[in-house]
Scaffold this active site. Structure first.
Site, PDB file in Angstrom:
ATOM      1  CG  ASP A 202      -2.099   0.891   1.115  1.00  0.00           C
ATOM      2  OD1 ASP A 202      -1.914   2.069   0.765  1.00  0.00           O
ATOM      3  OD2 ASP A 202      -3.221   0.424   1.355  1.00  0.00           O
ATOM      4  CG  HIS A 296      -6.973   0.459  -6.820  1.00  0.00           C
ATOM      5  ND1 HIS A 296      -7.952   1.370  -6.519  1.00  0.00           N
ATOM      6  CD2 HIS A 296      -5.860   0.856  -6.125  1.00  0.00           C
ATOM      7  CE1 HIS A 296      -7.492   2.257  -5.663  1.00  0.00           C
ATOM      8  NE2 HIS A 296      -6.217   1.972  -5.409  1.00  0.00           N
TER       9      HIS A 296
END
Length: 392
Positions: A202, A296
């Site tokens: 992330d 994404h």
């Protein structure tokens, strides 16, 4: 000194604590004073606690000034690993600063309540409503916010308690979220990208610190209007619940198709390693896009959003089961940028409509804050806002 330095002394599978590594993690100190508040671009931290406050009824500008002066003193003292008072509690006795950072922001509502409407930046205009938002008003927004990050939970709690005690003179607590990330020393290297509760790396695509592009993306420029924001930034907070039970029904290949990256290495599905630029034009031998159309990474990319870029800092949260038995867990999403309208808003408007990941997440809280510029010794955070700049 880097978080996790000395971790190499631990062999694979060695459960023992390396004293040298622990000392290095505890001794890490971020400099409080400077052009920018240090928590914006701090190294990845293990704990992140974001708290919002509202002014109490009848609170005055003078009280807010006194509070910001107190918060500045608390931040400078605790980030240096020093005791606040001779008789304070012993919560952090024997501990160093542990990479502590304290970051202070203000909401547009604070300026309105103080009669400073003329000082509200255009960048603090309310965020639009996004498709599928499920925001809880009581858990969103606020007059003031404080982000406390550290690599030791007691160090973070100690600083936050001091900040909350100071705020009690003129503020009420609106909401608080507590997050965590990879522990210092537990990752493959100090520079490793943290993982979230979906098991994904992330923050891979963040702008590179120390570059002009980073500064342009993150900080209000020296010509910013109003002048009190020069050197500051804008924080968008979103509490994003992950529908982990649904996510877990996908196999690894299905999850990778949703994200557009290899789950273990973080490499784009077009090939390379974690930091290889994704090739959105590449096809597989069967004729399919290597990075699926709704992935994404594709939909969040600068290429898909007219160059829009943000500095992403995130912490995980895991608050136990909901009433329906599903985990109340997900991401405390923090996005720093020079202009939310040209950063987060552009990206989120696209993601809400076409991102495959949107099926597996819910945005449940939100906030927009002006992160005050840093300050010099003898000054306090927010002085330019509350007193004006004599140089102007």
């Amino acid at each position: 000194m880097a978080v996790g330095a000395g971790a190499a002394a631990l062999g694979p599978g060695n459960g023992a604590t390396d004293p040298a590594s622990a000392a290095l993690v505890g001794d890490e100190q971020l400099t409080f004073y400077g052009t920018h508040q240090p928590g914006i671009a701090a190294p990845a931290q293990t704990h992140g606690w974001l708290t919002a406050f509202d002014l109490a009824s009848g609170a005055t500008l003078a009280q807010v000034k006194a509070l910001l002066q107190q918060w500045t003193a608390i931040a400078a003292t605790t980030m240096a690993g020093r005791s606040l008072t001779a008789g304070e509690d012993a919560m952090t006795y024997g501990r160093g600063p542990s990479g502590l950072s304290v970051t202070v922001g203000v909401g547009a509502s604070l300026l309105t309540k103080l009669g400073l409407n003329h000082q509200i930046p255009d960048q603090l205009a309310p965020l639009p409503k996004f498709l599928n938002d499920a925001l809880v008003p009581a858990s969103s927004d606020g007059d003031l916010c404080v982000l406390v990050g550290a690599n030791d939970g007691l160090v973070a709690a100690h600083a936050l308690r001091a900040l909350q005690r100071a705020a009690a003179t003129c503020c009420t607590l609106r909401w608080q979220v507590n997050g965590f990330a990879d522990a210092a020393g537990s990752m493959p290297s100090p520079a490793s990208t943290p993982r979230n509760l979906m098991g994904q790396l992330d923050g891979t695509g963040n702008p590179k610190q120390g570059t002009a592009a980073f500064d342009q993306t993150v900080y209000a420029p020296a010509t910013a209007d109003p002048a009190w924001m020069r050197g500051g930034s804008y924080l968008v907070y979103r509490k994003i619940r992950m529908l982990l039970d649904d996510w877990d029904t996908l196999d690894r290949a299905g999850q990778e198709a949703v994200i557009g990256r290899d789950k273990l290495t973080g490499a784009p599905l077009s090939g390379g390693d974690e930091f290889t630029e994704p090739d959105y034009r590449k096809f597989t031998p069967s004729g399919a896009l290597a990075i699926p159309a709704g992935a994404h990474v594709r939909q969040a990319s600068a290429q898909a959003n007219n160059g829009a870029t943000i500095l992403r800092r995130a912490f995980n949260y895991y608050d136990g089961p909901r009433s329906d038995g599903a985990p109340d867990a997900g991401l405390i999403f923090l996005a720093f940028q020079a202009d939310p309208a040209n950063g987060f808003t552009v990206i989120q408007q696209r993601l809400a409509g076409v991102d495959s990941l949107s099926t597996f997440i819910r945005h449940e809280a939100s906030g927009l804050f002006a992160i005050l510029p840093g300050c010099r010794p003898g000054e306090y955070l927010g002085r330019e806002l509350l007193e004006g700049d004599p140089a102007e």
